[in-house]
Design an enzyme around this catalytic site. Structure first.
Site, PDB file in Angstrom:
ATOM      1  N   SER A  36       0.828  -1.198   0.000  1.00 37.62           N
ATOM      2  CA  SER A  36       0.000   0.000   0.000  1.00 37.62           C
ATOM      3  C   SER A  36       0.869   1.257   0.000  1.00 37.62           C
ATOM      4  CB  SER A  36      -0.954  -0.040   1.199  1.00 37.62           C
ATOM      5  OG  SER A  36      -1.942   0.955   1.088  1.00 37.62           O
ATOM      6  N   ASP A  71      -9.865  -4.126  -4.764  1.00 39.38           N
ATOM      7  CA  ASP A  71      -9.187  -2.966  -4.195  1.00 39.38           C
ATOM      8  C   ASP A  71      -9.305  -1.787  -5.153  1.00 39.38           C
ATOM      9  OD1 ASP A  71      -7.458  -1.188  -2.952  1.00 39.38           O
ATOM     10  OD2 ASP A  71      -5.647  -2.326  -3.424  1.00 39.38           O
ATOM     11  N   HIS A 120      -7.879  -5.092  -0.313  1.00 38.17           N
ATOM     12  CA  HIS A 120      -6.711  -4.308   0.051  1.00 38.17           C
ATOM     13  C   HIS A 120      -6.213  -4.751   1.428  1.00 38.17           C
ATOM     14  CE1 HIS A 120      -4.157  -0.715  -0.146  1.00 38.17           C
ATOM     15  NE2 HIS A 120      -4.346  -0.642   1.153  1.00 38.17           N
TER      16      HIS A 120
END
Length: 331
Positions: free
Chosen positions: A152, A252, A282
């Protein structure tokens, strides 16, 4: 993922968490969740002093139960540059060490809003440069065994660190693994160039509003968000980058921009591969070890570390192949 489970996940995503007000509560909750149950792991905490001597940069070194590779994974955690730390990512890093058979070094970079851009990036860059110059500190004789890994916001930091190393004329890593990375600055469904922002931006694990909160805290100046050090997809020169594996999650909102970065790297002549995990949300790298999507993700990561080709991709520019696993059989 069946429709019933999708509906349940949307219910959990419905409550509005104002990260700008609640980030400290989220940090505490993450640490508490990481302790239940506490994983068994062998680790060593270290302090790396910043270039100007103004602050230490903590790092935690995780040893696998069985070391099967000489590689060292230098890991930058996720959390929108605002949450996440060594403690909350300890279970994920212990799992990473065991499932890859590699030593993992987790970097506790400074977080916004206390330390906005580029503080956290500077910490990650300094640690990476130091270990490349002195790989013995990472426990290897060859700097080529150091692999950048981030999930991320950490995937964003890993990508940008590689770009900075090239720009500054420093030797870079030879490989990087970007897990559902943030690569673009615009996550407004009305203006974003990516369909996944509109398709998955108001449900499941991460929402458009949460991403906007993170950016407000990390880079308060909206114009500065277009800087390639914030949004690596904006970089005008992507040449000379390490061999890259981009792993995205089907459900995501970031999956389109992550895959776009893989294609951009390939178009610039780099060896880049993309793998999309079906049914994944995610943040799936933090799931328990028995989770299917976690196991699938590590199969691809291990193949990449073994210089395999399962992830698919190109080495001479052009369109990149996004490889997906077959849909899982209904249970």
């Amino acid at each position: 993922m069946n429709r019933l489970l999708q509906a349940v996940l949307r219910l959990f995503a419905a409550p509005r968490v104002d990260m700008r007000e609640d980030y400290e509560k989220v940090r505490r909750l993450q640490r508490q969740m990481a302790e239940l149950p506490r994983p068994k792991y062998l680790a060593l905490d270290e302090q790396i002093v910043s270039d100007d001597g103004s602050h230490p940069i903590p790092a935690r070194v995780f040893q696998p139960k069985e070391r099967r590779r000489d590689d060292v994974l230098l890991f930058f955690h996720g959390g929108g540059w605002v949450t996440g730390d060594i403690e909350s990512y300890t279970p994920a890093c212990a799992t990473m060490a065991d499932l890859t058979g590699c030593v993992v070094i987790s970097v506790d970079y400074r977080l916004a809003p206390e330390h906005p851009f580029p503080a956290g990036l500077d910490d990650c860059y300094q640690v990476t440069r130091l270990l490349l110059d002195d790989p013995g500190r990472a426990g290897v004789n060859d700097a080529d065994r150091i692999v950048l890994v981030g999930d991320s916001a950490g995937g964003n930091l890993a990508a940008v660190v590689s770009l900075l190393l090239k720009k500054n004329g420093h030797r870079g890593v030879t490989r990087q693994i970007l897990l559902y990375p943030v690569t673009h600055w615009d996550h407004d469904p009305a203006t974003s160039p990516f369909a996944s922002v509109r398709t998955h931006g108001d449900d499941y694990r991460l929402t458009n509003l949460e991403v906007e909160d993170y950016f407000d805290l990390y880079v308060p100046d909206r114009e500065q968000r277009r800087d390639w050090r914030v949004a690596p997809l904006m970089a005008t020169d992507l040449s000379g980058q390490p061999k890259t594996l981009v792993v995205t999650a089907e459900l995501d909102l970031l999956h389109d921009e992550g895959e776009a970065y893989g294609r951009a790297l390939a178009d610039a002549g780099n060896d880049a591969s993309v793998y999309r995990v079906n049914g994944a949300l995610h943040g799936f790298i933090t799931l328990p070890r028995f989770a299917r999507v976690l196991r699938e993700g590590y199969e691809v990561i291990n193949d990449f570390l073994d210089e395999g080709t399962r992830a698919g991709g190109v080495t001479d520019g052009g369109q990149i192949t996004v490889v997906q696993a077959p849909e899982p059989e209904p249970s």
